[in-house]
Design an enzyme around this catalytic site. Sequence first.
Site, PDB file in Angstrom:
ATOM      1  N   LYS A  10       0.914  -1.211   0.066  1.00  0.00           N
ATOM      2  CA  LYS A  10       0.086   0.027  -0.012  1.00  0.00           C
ATOM      3  C   LYS A  10       0.537   1.211   0.067  1.00  0.00           C
ATOM      4  O   LYS A  10       2.045   1.335   0.162  1.00  0.00           O
ATOM      5  CB  LYS A  10      -0.961  -0.096   1.177  1.00  0.00           C
ATOM      6  CG  LYS A  10      -1.792  -1.246   1.246  1.00  0.00           C
ATOM      7  CD  LYS A  10      -2.924  -1.309   2.245  1.00  0.00           C
ATOM      8  CE  LYS A  10      -3.859  -2.339   2.330  1.00  0.00           C
ATOM      9  NZ  LYS A  10      -4.740  -2.296   3.366  1.00  0.00           N
ATOM     10  N   TYR A  50     -12.159  -3.281  -3.791  1.00  0.00           N
ATOM     11  CA  TYR A  50     -12.793  -3.255  -2.460  1.00  0.00           C
ATOM     12  C   TYR A  50     -14.267  -3.281  -2.274  1.00  0.00           C
ATOM     13  O   TYR A  50     -14.899  -3.089  -1.142  1.00  0.00           O
ATOM     14  CB  TYR A  50     -12.261  -2.280  -1.452  1.00  0.00           C
ATOM     15  CG  TYR A  50     -10.705  -2.294  -0.999  1.00  0.00           C
ATOM     16  CD1 TYR A  50     -10.487  -3.569  -0.411  1.00  0.00           C
ATOM     17  CD2 TYR A  50      -9.593  -1.428  -1.291  1.00  0.00           C
ATOM     18  CE1 TYR A  50      -8.952  -3.540   0.212  1.00  0.00           C
ATOM     19  CE2 TYR A  50      -8.536  -1.525  -0.780  1.00  0.00           C
ATOM     20  CZ  TYR A  50      -8.090  -2.852  -0.229  1.00  0.00           C
ATOM     21  OH  TYR A  50      -6.762  -2.987   0.154  1.00  0.00           O
ATOM     22  N   PHE A  58     -15.716   2.241   7.242  1.00  0.00           N
ATOM     23  CA  PHE A  58     -14.166   2.707   6.691  1.00  0.00           C
ATOM     24  C   PHE A  58     -14.132   2.750   5.248  1.00  0.00           C
ATOM     25  O   PHE A  58     -13.005   2.951   4.954  1.00  0.00           O
ATOM     26  CB  PHE A  58     -13.316   1.593   7.309  1.00  0.00           C
ATOM     27  CG  PHE A  58     -13.507   0.132   6.948  1.00  0.00           C
ATOM     28  CD1 PHE A  58     -12.909  -0.354   5.909  1.00  0.00           C
ATOM     29  CD2 PHE A  58     -14.088  -0.669   8.107  1.00  0.00           C
ATOM     30  CE1 PHE A  58     -13.094  -1.526   5.550  1.00  0.00           C
ATOM     31  CE2 PHE A  58     -13.937  -1.904   7.790  1.00  0.00           C
ATOM     32  CZ  PHE A  58     -13.733  -2.214   6.400  1.00  0.00           C
ATOM     33  N   ARG A  86      -1.082 -14.893   3.947  1.00  0.00           N
ATOM     34  CA  ARG A  86      -1.805 -14.333   5.145  1.00  0.00           C
ATOM     35  C   ARG A  86      -1.366 -14.504   6.407  1.00  0.00           C
ATOM     36  O   ARG A  86      -1.514 -13.446   7.281  1.00  0.00           O
ATOM     37  CB  ARG A  86      -3.068 -14.953   5.283  1.00  0.00           C
ATOM     38  CG  ARG A  86      -4.287 -14.762   3.842  1.00  0.00           C
ATOM     39  CD  ARG A  86      -4.712 -13.541   3.643  1.00  0.00           C
ATOM     40  NE  ARG A  86      -5.761 -13.210   4.605  1.00  0.00           N
ATOM     41  CZ  ARG A  86      -6.532 -12.162   4.853  1.00  0.00           C
ATOM     42  NH1 ARG A  86      -6.149 -11.255   3.666  1.00  0.00           N
ATOM     43  NH2 ARG A  86      -7.368 -11.979   5.567  1.00  0.00           N
ATOM     44  N   THR A  92      -4.865  -7.609  10.498  1.00  0.00           N
ATOM     45  CA  THR A  92      -5.475  -6.276   9.865  1.00  0.00           C
ATOM     46  C   THR A  92      -5.123  -4.942  10.889  1.00  0.00           C
ATOM     47  O   THR A  92      -4.547  -4.416  10.008  1.00  0.00           O
ATOM     48  CB  THR A  92      -7.027  -6.408   9.312  1.00  0.00           C
ATOM     49  OG1 THR A  92      -7.063  -7.560   8.675  1.00  0.00           O
ATOM     50  CG2 THR A  92      -7.229  -5.146   8.558  1.00  0.00           C
ATOM     51  N   ARG A 103       2.623  -6.856   9.073  1.00  0.00           N
ATOM     52  CA  ARG A 103       2.139  -5.779   9.916  1.00  0.00           C
ATOM     53  C   ARG A 103       2.533  -5.461  11.223  1.00  0.00           C
ATOM     54  O   ARG A 103       2.570  -4.292  11.752  1.00  0.00           O
ATOM     55  CB  ARG A 103       0.603  -5.889   9.784  1.00  0.00           C
ATOM     56  CG  ARG A 103       0.035  -5.907   8.229  1.00  0.00           C
ATOM     57  CD  ARG A 103      -1.404  -6.211   8.016  1.00  0.00           C
ATOM     58  NE  ARG A 103      -2.089  -5.977   7.079  1.00  0.00           N
ATOM     59  CZ  ARG A 103      -3.150  -6.778   6.685  1.00  0.00           C
ATOM     60  NH1 ARG A 103      -3.334  -7.738   7.493  1.00  0.00           N
ATOM     61  NH2 ARG A 103      -3.545  -6.584   5.595  1.00  0.00           N
ATOM     62  N   ASN A 113      -1.775  -0.122   6.988  1.00  0.00           N
ATOM     63  CA  ASN A 113      -1.365  -1.542   7.618  1.00  0.00           C
ATOM     64  C   ASN A 113      -0.454  -2.188   6.467  1.00  0.00           C
ATOM     65  O   ASN A 113      -0.309  -3.364   6.418  1.00  0.00           O
ATOM     66  CB  ASN A 113      -2.590  -2.522   7.858  1.00  0.00           C
ATOM     67  CG  ASN A 113      -3.504  -2.868   6.896  1.00  0.00           C
ATOM     68  OD1 ASN A 113      -3.207  -2.336   5.554  1.00  0.00           O
ATOM     69  ND2 ASN A 113      -4.305  -3.840   6.845  1.00  0.00           N
ATOM     70  N   HIS A 116      -1.906  -5.440   1.477  1.00  0.00           N
ATOM     71  CA  HIS A 116      -3.195  -6.470   1.182  1.00  0.00           C
ATOM     72  C   HIS A 116      -2.679  -7.708   0.595  1.00  0.00           C
ATOM     73  O   HIS A 116      -1.681  -7.907  -0.154  1.00  0.00           O
ATOM     74  CB  HIS A 116      -3.970  -5.737   0.428  1.00  0.00           C
ATOM     75  CG  HIS A 116      -5.184  -6.640   0.205  1.00  0.00           C
ATOM     76  ND1 HIS A 116      -6.340  -6.665   0.617  1.00  0.00           N
ATOM     77  CD2 HIS A 116      -5.207  -7.374  -1.339  1.00  0.00           C
ATOM     78  CE1 HIS A 116      -7.297  -7.567  -0.060  1.00  0.00           C
ATOM     79  NE2 HIS A 116      -6.567  -8.279  -1.207  1.00  0.00           N
ATOM     80  N   GLU A 127      -9.511 -10.481  -8.057  1.00  0.00           N
ATOM     81  CA  GLU A 127      -8.359  -9.360  -7.618  1.00  0.00           C
ATOM     82  C   GLU A 127      -7.112  -9.509  -8.768  1.00  0.00           C
ATOM     83  O   GLU A 127      -7.031  -8.412  -9.086  1.00  0.00           O
ATOM     84  CB  GLU A 127      -7.798  -9.473  -6.374  1.00  0.00           C
ATOM     85  CG  GLU A 127      -8.565  -9.499  -5.221  1.00  0.00           C
ATOM     86  CD  GLU A 127      -7.985  -9.573  -3.867  1.00  0.00           C
ATOM     87  OE1 GLU A 127      -9.027  -9.646  -2.638  1.00  0.00           O
ATOM     88  OE2 GLU A 127      -6.816  -9.884  -3.627  1.00  0.00           O
TER      89      GLU A 127
HETATM   90  P1  CMP Z   1      -6.787  -5.357   3.459  1.00  0.00           P
HETATM   91  O1  CMP Z   1      -6.338  -6.510   3.888  1.00  0.00           O
HETATM   92  O2  CMP Z   1      -6.402  -4.380   2.304  1.00  0.00           O
HETATM   93  O3  CMP Z   1      -8.407  -5.245   3.409  1.00  0.00           O
HETATM   94  C1  CMP Z   1      -9.526  -4.255   3.522  1.00  0.00           C
HETATM   95  C2  CMP Z   1      -8.769  -3.023   4.181  1.00  0.00           C
HETATM   96  O4  CMP Z   1      -9.625  -2.096   4.777  1.00  0.00           O
HETATM   97  C3  CMP Z   1      -7.940  -3.528   5.301  1.00  0.00           C
HETATM   98  O5  CMP Z   1      -6.958  -4.258   4.855  1.00  0.00           O
HETATM   99  C4  CMP Z   1      -7.762  -2.332   6.076  1.00  0.00           C
HETATM  100  O6  CMP Z   1      -6.601  -1.757   5.699  1.00  0.00           O
HETATM  101  C5  CMP Z   1      -9.065  -1.564   5.908  1.00  0.00           C
HETATM  102  N1  CMP Z   1      -9.876  -1.167   7.046  1.00  0.00           N
HETATM  103  C6  CMP Z   1      -9.823  -0.030   7.744  1.00  0.00           C
HETATM  104  N2  CMP Z   1     -10.591  -0.137   8.675  1.00  0.00           N
HETATM  105  C7  CMP Z   1     -10.997  -1.496   8.960  1.00  0.00           C
HETATM  106  C8  CMP Z   1     -11.630  -2.084   9.806  1.00  0.00           C
HETATM  107  N3  CMP Z   1     -12.130  -1.769  10.981  1.00  0.00           N
HETATM  108  N4  CMP Z   1     -11.776  -3.331   9.836  1.00  0.00           N
HETATM  109  C9  CMP Z   1     -11.376  -4.101   8.577  1.00  0.00           C
HETATM  110  N5  CMP Z   1     -10.542  -3.425   7.649  1.00  0.00           N
HETATM  111  C10 CMP Z   1     -10.359  -1.986   7.843  1.00  0.00           C
END
Ligand code: CMP
Length: 133
Positions: A10, A50, A58, A86, A92, A103, A113, A116, A127
């Site tokens: 990211k 997304y 969010f 993963r 996350t 992370r 974070n 992804h 994706e």
């Molecule tokens: P990612 O694995 O890219 O998938 C969805 C993204 O939403 C996640 O990582 C986070 O960067 C973002 N995100 C922001 N707020 C939240 C939240 N409260 N719960 C889960 N994902 C979140």
Amino acid sequence: MEERTLIILKPDAVKRRLIGRVLARFEDRGLNLIALKLFRLSDVDAREFYSIHADKHFFNELIAFITSDPVVAGIVEGRDAVNVVRMMIGNTNSPKAEPGTVRGDFGLGTTDNIIHASDSPDSFEKESKLIFS
Ligand code: CMP
């Protein structure tokens, strides 16, 4: 089982010059990078990518962040790549991620974070079509 998964480093990872260090972890683990590109995600593609989170509180913050600067997308191949990657990236919410995970070692927050990764082979198919079409 040999598998592929998609990763996106990211904007925070790119801005903080962490690309090499994060990618090296996957190579060290015996996974192979079979595609890699640096680009800026468009607003339209980010919303599609997304879309599963479209109704979440969010969502707007996530789209603004992921389109704010360039990202690096890659396809990683190897044994059980989806689950291995993963596990390697961690929780996350970065402050809750275990030390030793990407992370846990580099992430600052939940939006910022670092990375992804696809959460299933089905997600990888969707994706990777969008990102590497
Ligand atoms: P990612 O694995 O890219 O998938 C969805 C993204 O939403 C996640 O990582 C986070 O960067 C973002 N995100 C922001 N707020 C939240 C939240 N409260 N719960 C889960 N994902 C979140």
